[in-house]
Design an enzyme around this catalytic site. Structure first.
Site, mmCIF file in Angstrom:
data_model
loop_
_atom_site.group_PDB
_atom_site.id
_atom_site.type_symbol
_atom_site.label_atom_id
_atom_site.label_comp_id
_atom_site.label_asym_id
_atom_site.label_seq_id
_atom_site.Cartn_x
_atom_site.Cartn_y
_atom_site.Cartn_z
ATOM 1 C CG HIS A 29 -1.703 -1.135 1.268
ATOM 2 N ND1 HIS A 29 -1.406 -2.291 1.611
ATOM 3 C CD2 HIS A 29 -3.197 -1.171 1.116
ATOM 4 C CE1 HIS A 29 -2.539 -3.203 1.728
ATOM 5 N NE2 HIS A 29 -3.330 -2.484 1.401
ATOM 6 C CG HIS A 69 -2.936 0.024 5.102
ATOM 7 N ND1 HIS A 69 -4.202 0.116 6.138
ATOM 8 C CD2 HIS A 69 -3.050 1.244 4.398
ATOM 9 C CE1 HIS A 69 -4.451 1.221 5.989
ATOM 10 N NE2 HIS A 69 -3.938 1.949 5.145
ATOM 11 N N PRO A 117 -5.284 -5.226 11.989
ATOM 12 C CG PRO A 117 -5.871 -6.979 13.432
ATOM 13 C CD PRO A 117 -4.852 -6.219 12.924
ATOM 14 N N GLY A 155 -10.071 4.441 8.115
ATOM 15 C CA GLY A 155 -10.600 2.925 8.417
ATOM 16 C C GLY A 155 -10.781 2.779 10.030
ATOM 17 C CB ILE A 186 -8.277 7.991 -0.526
ATOM 18 C CG1 ILE A 186 -8.302 9.339 -1.514
ATOM 19 C CG2 ILE A 186 -8.075 6.801 -1.537
ATOM 20 C CD1 ILE A 186 -9.250 9.393 -2.488
ATOM 21 C CG HIS A 264 -5.760 2.602 -0.023
ATOM 22 N ND1 HIS A 264 -5.637 1.450 0.372
ATOM 23 C CD2 HIS A 264 -6.352 3.152 0.986
ATOM 24 C CE1 HIS A 264 -5.828 1.393 1.511
ATOM 25 N NE2 HIS A 264 -6.270 2.426 1.942
ATOM 26 C CB SER A 382 -22.173 -10.278 37.056
ATOM 27 O OG SER A 382 -23.066 -11.052 36.781
ATOM 28 C CD GLU A 411 -18.615 -6.635 26.065
ATOM 29 O OE1 GLU A 411 -19.633 -6.786 26.490
ATOM 30 O OE2 GLU A 411 -18.758 -5.768 24.909
ATOM 31 C CG HIS A 461 -22.242 -15.555 34.034
ATOM 32 N ND1 HIS A 461 -21.440 -15.038 34.675
ATOM 33 C CD2 HIS A 461 -23.656 -15.549 34.290
ATOM 34 C CE1 HIS A 461 -21.943 -14.347 35.603
ATOM 35 N NE2 HIS A 461 -23.162 -14.500 35.399
ATOM 36 C CG HIS A 473 -26.936 -13.353 28.143
ATOM 37 N ND1 HIS A 473 -27.535 -12.585 26.962
ATOM 38 C CD2 HIS A 473 -26.502 -12.268 28.865
ATOM 39 C CE1 HIS A 473 -27.510 -11.383 27.098
ATOM 40 N NE2 HIS A 473 -26.591 -10.997 28.390
ATOM 41 N NE ARG A 529 -26.193 -16.670 37.335
ATOM 42 C CZ ARG A 529 -27.664 -16.469 37.030
ATOM 43 N NH1 ARG A 529 -27.938 -17.223 35.817
ATOM 44 N NH2 ARG A 529 -28.453 -15.666 37.531
#
Length: 674
Positions: A29, A69, A117, A155, A186, A264, A382, A411, A461, A473, A529
């Site tokens: 790239h 990239h 990523p 991105g 772009i 690109h 929890s 998360e 859980h 869940h 749990r």
């Protein structure tokens, strides 16, 4: 300040090297790297503080690249700093090259994070900024006065994780975080206006960021923005740099190739490449060159840095003399060694849920590991990370004396920021949520595995026994997924993730001990749990350190071996009693970590699960979860969940779905009579 003409020449040098790397590799790239060259050059040649003789110096500024990239830009700039060679650049994207297609964690070469990523890189940077604030609260400003720089693209801003990072960094007032947004309009397949029309500046200002908009290819404006960012006292900074994709590029006919989508993600090619290199002042026949004035620019920066670092190290030395205990503590924290924990302080109650047992362990860790940070995605009461929180307090804007990181319902952001804390160094991070929501975290888990970051994932859980919450869940396939990663090896030949699903409270303690001792890879703890009956009296829980071990029925020649992890082990024990009354010699094996078990000697593995003996597995997940231990064929049977769960109290679910000692007896007896 350096002469603008020289600065522009250095940026063009980066452009030439970046375009040439892609051209030689016939892959990559070039456009973004060429557009971002001005910012990266100003940052590295005038602002970033690092030790030219020790890339791992703890006092260094950190630079986190989000768009992997754009690696040609980073590799080229790091070559000007003297951390890569021209030959390294020529090997871009080649076998066993240290300049792969996306940068991989390599601090000795100036690379602070594995990127690729989109969105995760700037989350790692935000985590590093939290770590620096946390350590400053404990060690003082003398030792923690560096900045965290991040580089993000369109991105990364579009990825959902940017929402979490923007919210949290602004809420915590991370003024040590400075992010450059390469806004070139772009992206890979379109111009950005085809997919977004938001007011990015207003969005980040609403999150309490200090936001500036500049010409990202103008040296003077970049300097002014960085000066303002460095003096900001209460907010993270976003510098929106309007840059030109493929800046300096010319087409085959000599017309402008700038601001073109095609630059690109593909080499410039043929005459377009030749015209571009000529336009930038290079020699297309010999493009892999550092210009003399550019070399002098970075040589001068090296001399400046040696003076800056020498002054800082003198200050650090004086601090060490005045703070001997803190200095010793700091060295331990940054050593990467496992912390010392007195596990005898852990007192478990029998028959409790493993999430509750984990809370007991976390309470002891909060007291004994002062550089540990624990986080939760709005579930601390929890997922029982509140066992840690009860011994400390949450971090707040302006007050990082607490050691609990409240991430909110986010998360993936939480996981990446905790990984970034550990990449910064000096801290150990753990983060918790429900096991079914590990799906949100998988990209971060994978990145941690690639970087061998020893973060601790706490997932509670663990099965359909979450009861009335219903199938949304109730994890069914999640354990099989993480066990697949457990089978994957990293670059060093280690299991990429160490996974533990303890069978009861006491086994949980051993698993937490193993997690804290593991400073080579991420560790995942999968916890129940509901309450679980303790394993038979006399169980040698320390054997859990071998990944799988015999907890009941030590017959040398068993008729059948029952295998499970977690909640299901006590169910097997219950069913085995009736089987023994029928005359069967039954062995029960708890296998909290198949990956760890497979690292044991073949002799040990065969002693626990001997070949040729019938094996029955019980899992609350997909049957494939236990296939590696139980096997396939006439001597093997696995009772697992073939569908999503149902909504009902957990004891009703156990009864209706067959997770009882009685059904184990029936299933195994039918299996033995086949």
């Amino acid at each position: 300040m350096n002469d603008i003409k020289v600065m522009n020449h250095a940026a063009d040098n980066i452009r030439i090297l970046a375009a040439s790397m892609v051209e030689k590799a016939k892959s990559g790239h070039p456009g973004g790297a060429m557009g971002g060259a001005d910012f990266i050059n100003v940052l590295f040649s005038e602002y970033l503080v690092y030790d030219p003789e020790n890339p791992k110096w703890t006092g260094r500024d950190r630079f986190f690249l989000d768009p992997g990239h754009m690696s040609p830009m980073l590799y080229a700039a790091l070559t000007l700093r003297g951390l890569f060679t021209i030959d390294d650049l020529k090997e871009f994207r080649q076998w066993k090259s240290i300049t792969p297609g996306h940068p991989e964690l390599d601090v000795m070469h100036g690379i602070e994070n594995t990127s690729g990523p989109l969105g995760q890189g700037h989350a790692l940077a935000a985590g590093a900024a939290v770590a620096e604030k946390f350590l400053e609260a404990r060690l003082g400003k003398t030792m923690m006065q560096h900045k965290i720089y991040a580089y993000i693209s369109d991105g990364g801003v579009q990825e959902e994780i940017s929402q979490g990072v923007g919210r949290i960094a602004g809420h915590l007032g991370l003024n040590n975080l400075i992010m450059f947004y390469d806004s070139n309009d772009i992206q890979l397949s379109t111009e950005t206006n085809a997919v977004m029309s938001e007011n990015t500046k207003a969005k980040y200002e609403a999150w309490n960021w200090n936001v500036m908009e500049i010409d990202g290819n103008d040296v003077s404006q970049i300097r002014q923005a960085l000066d303002a960012a460095q003096s900001e006292e209460s907010r993270p900074t976003l510098i929106i740099g309007k840059t030109v994709m493929g800046k300096g590029a010319l087409k085959a006919d000599g017309s402008s190739y700038e601001a073109c989508v095609k630059t690109h993600g593909a080499p410039l090619g043929g005459d377009a490449y030749t015209n571009t290199i000529n336009n930038l002042g290079g020699d297309p026949a010999h493009p892999f060159v550092v210009f003399d004035d550019v070399k002098a620019l970075y040589d001068n920066r090296r001399k400046e840095l040696l003076k800056i670092v020498a002054k800082r190290k003198t200050e650090e030395s004086e601090w060490r003399k005045a703070n001997a205990e803190k200095a010793k503590q700091m060295d331990e924290w940054f050593s990467g060694k496992a912390p010392k924990v007195d596990w005898s302080k852990v007192e478990q109650k029998s028959g409790t849920a493993t999430r509750a047992a984990s809370a007991v362990c976390l309470g002891v860790l909060a007291e004994q590991v002062p550089n540990m940070i624990c986080a939760s995605a709005d579930l601390s009461n929890s997922d029982k990370t509140d066992g840690f929180l009860k011994k400390t307090q949450s971090m707040k804007k302006g007050d990082f004396s607490g050691a609990f990181f409240q991430a909110g319902v986010s998360e993936l952001t939480m996981a990446d920021m905790c990984i970034g804390m550990m990449l910064h160094g000096g801290v150990i991070a753990a983060c918790g949520t429900f096991f079914v929501f590990s799906d949100y975290m998988k990209p971060a888990v994978r990145l941690a595995a690639l970087m061998q970051t020893p973060i601790k994932f706490i997932w509670t859980h663990d099965a359909f026994r979450v009861g009335e919450d219903g199938p949304t869940h109730e994890p069914v396939e999640q354990e099989a997924q993480i066990r697949l990663m457990e089978k994957l090896q990293n670059h060093s030949g280690q299991d990429s993730v160490r996974v533990f699903r303890p069978a009861d409270a006491d086994e949980t303690t051993v698993c937490w001990k193993l997690a804290m001792q593991n400073m080579d890879t991420p560790t995942a703890l999968i916890l129940s749990r509901q309450n679980i009956e303790s394993l038979p009296e006399g169980t040698d829980y320390e054997q859990a350190a071998k990944g799988a071990y015999i907890v009941s029925g030590s017959d040398a020649n068993p008729d059948v071996i029952l295998v499970a992890s977690g909640s299901e082990v006590s169910t097997l024990v219950s069913g085995s009693d009736a089987l023994r009354k029928d005359g069967y010699k039954v062995r029960v094996v708890s296998a909290p970590s198949e990956g760890l078990f497979r690292t044991q000697s073949q002799e040990y593995q065969d002693s626990v699960l001997p070949y040729g003996v019938k094996k029955f597995g019980l899992t609350a997940g997909l049957a494939v979860t236990l296939q590696g231990l139980v096997g396939i064929g006439p001597n093997s049977k696995i009772f697992g969940m073939p569908s999503f769960g149902f909504s009902a109290p957990y004891k009703v679910l156990d009864e209706k779905l067959g997770y009882t000692g009685e059904n184990v007896y029936n299933q195994v007896k039918a299996f033995m009579q086949q």
